[in-house]
Design a protein around this motif. Structure first.
Motif, PDB file in Angstrom:
ATOM      1  N   GLN A 110       0.834  -1.205   0.000  1.00  0.00           N
ATOM      2  CA  GLN A 110       0.000   0.000   0.000  1.00  0.00           C
ATOM      3  C   GLN A 110       0.867   1.253   0.000  1.00  0.00           C
ATOM      4  O   GLN A 110       0.603   2.209  -0.725  1.00  0.00           O
ATOM      5  CB  GLN A 110      -0.905  -0.014   1.236  1.00  0.00           C
ATOM      6  N   ARG A 111       1.932   1.230   0.815  1.00  0.00           N
ATOM      7  CA  ARG A 111       2.819   2.394   0.865  1.00  0.00           C
ATOM      8  C   ARG A 111       3.585   2.565  -0.445  1.00  0.00           C
ATOM      9  O   ARG A 111       3.752   3.679  -0.943  1.00  0.00           O
ATOM     10  CB  ARG A 111       3.788   2.260   2.038  1.00  0.00           C
TER      11      ARG A 111
ATOM     12  N   THR B 132      -2.497   7.348   3.041  1.00  0.00           N
ATOM     13  CA  THR B 132      -1.447   6.366   3.293  1.00  0.00           C
ATOM     14  C   THR B 132      -0.219   7.041   3.894  1.00  0.00           C
ATOM     15  O   THR B 132       0.246   8.061   3.394  1.00  0.00           O
ATOM     16  CB  THR B 132      -1.041   5.658   1.986  1.00  0.00           C
TER      17      THR B 132
ATOM     18  N   THR C 123      -0.212  13.790  -9.061  1.00  0.00           N
ATOM     19  CA  THR C 123       0.365  12.461  -8.947  1.00  0.00           C
ATOM     20  C   THR C 123       0.698  11.945 -10.341  1.00  0.00           C
ATOM     21  O   THR C 123      -0.030  12.149 -11.300  1.00  0.00           O
ATOM     22  CB  THR C 123      -0.600  11.495  -8.261  1.00  0.00           C
TER      23      THR C 123
ATOM     24  N   ALA D 272       0.199  10.632   2.420  1.00  0.00           N
ATOM     25  CA  ALA D 272      -0.104  10.969   1.031  1.00  0.00           C
ATOM     26  C   ALA D 272      -1.555  11.451   0.956  1.00  0.00           C
ATOM     27  O   ALA D 272      -2.322  11.293   1.911  1.00  0.00           O
ATOM     28  CB  ALA D 272       0.109   9.749   0.140  1.00  0.00           C
TER      29      ALA D 272
ATOM     30  N   ASP E  88      -4.114  10.205  -0.255  1.00  0.00           N
ATOM     31  CA  ASP E  88      -5.121   9.168  -0.032  1.00  0.00           C
ATOM     32  C   ASP E  88      -5.127   8.654   1.405  1.00  0.00           C
ATOM     33  O   ASP E  88      -5.864   7.731   1.737  1.00  0.00           O
ATOM     34  CB  ASP E  88      -4.922   8.000  -1.000  1.00  0.00           C
TER      35      ASP E  88
ATOM     36  N   ARG F 136       2.674   6.727  -6.956  1.00  0.00           N
ATOM     37  CA  ARG F 136       1.724   7.718  -7.468  1.00  0.00           C
ATOM     38  C   ARG F 136       2.220   9.135  -7.215  1.00  0.00           C
ATOM     39  O   ARG F 136       1.980  10.034  -8.015  1.00  0.00           O
ATOM     40  CB  ARG F 136       0.353   7.517  -6.841  1.00  0.00           C
TER      41      ARG F 136
ATOM     42  N   ALA G 209       1.395   4.153  -3.043  1.00  0.00           N
ATOM     43  CA  ALA G 209       1.232   5.588  -2.803  1.00  0.00           C
ATOM     44  C   ALA G 209       2.482   6.357  -3.193  1.00  0.00           C
ATOM     45  O   ALA G 209       2.407   7.441  -3.787  1.00  0.00           O
ATOM     46  CB  ALA G 209       0.896   5.837  -1.332  1.00  0.00           C
TER      47      ALA G 209
END
Length: 412
Positions: free
Chosen positions: A260-261, A366, A405, A362, A364, A267, A264
């Protein structure tokens, strides 16, 4: 009275003509710039309002290539200046849709997560002279659907329809029949919201000429126009929003897997890139504020801590096994070490003895890195005001939110 009757008698014929013309608008719209980045903008903070922009019109972010310069980005910055907390802005939009189509956008969306929903649509309905009884039915139906899916305290803000003459691709006469129709639909929407608990109406925002430069005047929708709409919506939301839900338990401290990290970070597109003054400026302020030898804005991959900005020392990379910031990111909480040489939590050799870090998110939500200050000598935790460190970390988060991004190669 004769003029009113004559105008009314022309509506059925004009409606047919305008519906035919409306079918040609997508070809004109294809030449208008639209964002290429994700439809989410955020001003990271420990506590935030979560807002959904729904519909078409200004929700489309016409005229710019990034949502940071359009309504979502400007709203993510304007709303916190009034509420004093952060803002997470999501967008669900489709070009050309009318009021009757909006419900389809939220058919599989979890609306319980939002503190408010903002509905922006109707230019097409005004352009095609949508029957008022049909408009009323659709507005009431949409509000009922949203109300049934949202939390009871979350308001719905219906933004009035912009005059079609203000939309360049429509090519209609100012104050002509379509503009008058928009005014009629708006008056009806206002009455519906007055009669419906939890629903609120706000007029469409006229963009003052003083806010536009010569380049703005020839653009379809400029950043200045999006900013004006964001300011108007933020003012209204500030009045109707309930207290925000804290995200510390929901986002800031929840477990996050490495993938997940990494997603991010990819992006964001800033990993292993050149230093940037906007980040270095915040890092230097942190060092000066706390009087430490060094400070850094660090990004955490699956293997390394990489310092995007650093002052006081020249160290670009640290292994994950020897990273204080990795612990900060994993915990989602401020991490303070008074003396690493005497702290059982620190199991590696390090020249750093004092460390204080705060996680950075981030757009989102994260956690991707940390803002930290550190010394080669031990210090008391009482010398660090974690609140100030959090404010500076949030400032870096806002910089990340304002950046488009971009896709980047997977991190190594």
């Amino acid at each position: 009275m004769e003029i009113v009757v004559t105008t009314a008698s022309l509506v059925p014929i004009t409606r047919v003509v305008m519906n035919q013309k409306y079918r040609t608008l997508p070809r004109r719209a294809n030449s208008v710039p639209r964002p290429v980045d994700g439809a989410h903008q955020s001003t990271p903070a420990k506590v935030s309002h979560s807002i959904l922009l729904l519909g078409s019109d200004y929700a489309i972010s016409w005229g710019v290539r990034t949502h940071a310069l359009a309504l979502p980005g400007h709203l993510a910055r304007e709303l916190p200046t009034r509420t004093g907390v952060g803002a997470d802005i999501d967008v669900l939009s489709t070009a050309g849709m009318g009021m009757g189509d909006v419900e389809t956008l939220v058919s599989d969306r979890d609306l319980q997560q939002y503190d408010a929903v903002v509905v922006l649509t109707g230019v097409g309905d005004a352009f095609t002279l949508a029957p008022t009884d049909r408009w009323e039915s659709r507005v009431r139906g949409l509000i009922a659907t949203l109300r049934s899916e949202m939390t009871p305290a979350a308001p719905i803000l219906l933004v009035g329809t912009e005059a079609p003459s203000h939309v360049k691709i429509c090519r209609t006469r100012e104050d002509g029949l379509t503009d008058q129709w928009a005014h009629t639909l708006n008056a009806l929407s206002s009455r519906i919201c007055d009669d419906t608990p939890g629903a609120f109406y706000t007029e469409p925002t006229p963009v003052p000429a003083t806010a536009l430069d010569p380049v703005d005047l020839i653009r379809f929708k400029s950043p200045a126009a999006h900013r004006a709409w964001a300011a108007s919506i933020a003012r209204q939301l500030n009045v109707i929003l309930d207290r925000p839900r804290p995200i510390s338990a929901e986002k800031a401290e929840q477990p996050q897997d490495v993938s997940q990290r990494l997603t991010a970070l990819n992006r964001l597109g800033i990993l292993y890139t050149a230093p940037e003054a906007r980040f270095t400026r915040v890092v230097r302020r942190a060092r000066d504020l706390f009087g430490t030898e060094g400070a850094a804005f660090s990004l955490i991959t699956d293997r390394h801590q990489w310092n995007k900005a650093m002052v006081g020392f020249d160290l670009s990379e640290v292994s994950i096994q020897e990273s204080f910031c990795a612990t900060t990111v994993q915990s989602g909480r401020p991490f303070v070490v008074e003396d690493a040489w005497a702290d059982p939590r620190i199991t590696f050799d390090t020249f750093v003895r004092f460390y204080a870090g705060f996680p950075i998110m981030a757009p989102d939500g994260t956690r991707v890195g940390a803002l930290c200050v550190f010394d080669a000598n031990p210090r008391s935790a009482s010398t660090i005001d974690v609140g100030y460190l959090e404010e500076l970390a949030a400032e870096i988060g806002r910089e990340l939110a304002e950046s488009p991004t971009v896709p980047t190669p997977a991190v190594a």
